[in-house]
Write a protein that holds these residues in place. Sequence first.
Motif, PDB file in Angstrom:
ATOM      1  N   THR A  15     -11.905   5.601   5.190  1.00  0.00           N
ATOM      2  CA  THR A  15     -12.926   5.903   4.948  1.00  0.00           C
ATOM      3  C   THR A  15     -13.406   4.829   4.198  1.00  0.00           C
ATOM      4  O   THR A  15     -15.265   4.235   3.882  1.00  0.00           O
ATOM      5  N   ALA A  16     -13.424   4.156   2.907  1.00  0.00           N
ATOM      6  CA  ALA A  16     -13.871   3.111   1.908  1.00  0.00           C
ATOM      7  C   ALA A  16     -13.789   1.767   2.806  1.00  0.00           C
ATOM      8  O   ALA A  16     -14.503   1.460   2.954  1.00  0.00           O
ATOM      9  N   VAL A  17     -13.606   1.266   3.876  1.00  0.00           N
ATOM     10  CA  VAL A  17     -12.994   0.831   5.100  1.00  0.00           C
ATOM     11  C   VAL A  17     -14.828   0.933   5.833  1.00  0.00           C
ATOM     12  O   VAL A  17     -15.586  -0.032   5.833  1.00  0.00           O
ATOM     13  N   GLU A  18     -15.086   2.331   6.510  1.00  0.00           N
ATOM     14  CA  GLU A  18     -15.933   1.768   7.290  1.00  0.00           C
ATOM     15  C   GLU A  18     -16.819   2.099   6.370  1.00  0.00           C
ATOM     16  O   GLU A  18     -18.113   1.967   6.895  1.00  0.00           O
ATOM     17  N   ALA A  66     -12.532  -4.341   6.038  1.00  0.00           N
ATOM     18  CA  ALA A  66     -11.460  -4.400   7.116  1.00  0.00           C
ATOM     19  C   ALA A  66     -10.548  -5.560   6.535  1.00  0.00           C
ATOM     20  O   ALA A  66      -9.341  -4.959   7.320  1.00  0.00           O
ATOM     21  N   GLU A  67     -10.596  -6.586   6.039  1.00  0.00           N
ATOM     22  CA  GLU A  67      -9.763  -7.766   5.869  1.00  0.00           C
ATOM     23  C   GLU A  67      -8.942  -7.378   4.107  1.00  0.00           C
ATOM     24  O   GLU A  67      -8.349  -7.352   3.566  1.00  0.00           O
ATOM     25  N   LYS A  68      -9.804  -6.682   3.945  1.00  0.00           N
ATOM     26  CA  LYS A  68      -9.140  -5.983   2.243  1.00  0.00           C
ATOM     27  C   LYS A  68      -7.903  -4.880   2.496  1.00  0.00           C
ATOM     28  O   LYS A  68      -6.905  -4.907   2.189  1.00  0.00           O
ATOM     29  N   ARG A  69      -8.230  -4.234   3.691  1.00  0.00           N
ATOM     30  CA  ARG A  69      -6.585  -3.316   4.260  1.00  0.00           C
ATOM     31  C   ARG A  69      -6.007  -4.080   4.642  1.00  0.00           C
ATOM     32  O   ARG A  69      -4.922  -3.815   4.358  1.00  0.00           O
TER      33      ARG A  69
END
Length: 210
Positions: free
Chosen positions: A45-48, A57-60
């Motif tokens: 959710t945080a990424v989207e 997305a890179e942080k994920r």
Amino acid sequence: MTSIDPTDYVEASEGNGLRFNDERQQAKFELGVCMAVYQWEELNTAVENSWGGANSAEKRDWISGIVIELFDEKVVDIQLIEETLLYAMVDEFDTEVDNDSALEIGALIFKFYKDVSIGNYNDIDLLYSKWQEKQSKGSSNINRIHIEEDPNNPDVSDSEEDEEDEGDNEDIPQLQQEDSMEVDTEPVGPIVDEDGFELVQKKGRRGGRR
């Protein structure tokens, strides 16, 4: 939900940490960590919603890397994994998770480690197959968070609201567990080596456990 013991731990019998000496085992474990992290709906959710900025997305993927690095140590327990995930969410996404979802992801990673240690890759391979299938179909259900206009202040402009948000770092989004939520993502994705095993590109420890 099956009861989880946060203090359950694994300890290296030798002085080289908990990394697997066998390259295939290590590759499978790293794949398992990636698949577990991609199962975390709160992080998706945080990424989207780009709560971590343009490179969310890179942080994920970086979070997967720091979890893998935990196993360079001699002892790891589920609580350490949970705390690492929670700190990463605060540091990288300004988001506090106030449910047990991080604990559940930590327990899943812990299970994968134990599975790999006895050569059982079934659950990891199953999750990877589902992830590949999802990527082939593309993302159709993205969980966007929409902020409604304040009915008490209808004349407040979007720009003024943005300025207020930027000036108040204490308003951290609170995420509640939603079992019915299903998030499809298009991750930057881990790297697949020539043997077909998925590896995580580590970017160095930027936060981790404090």
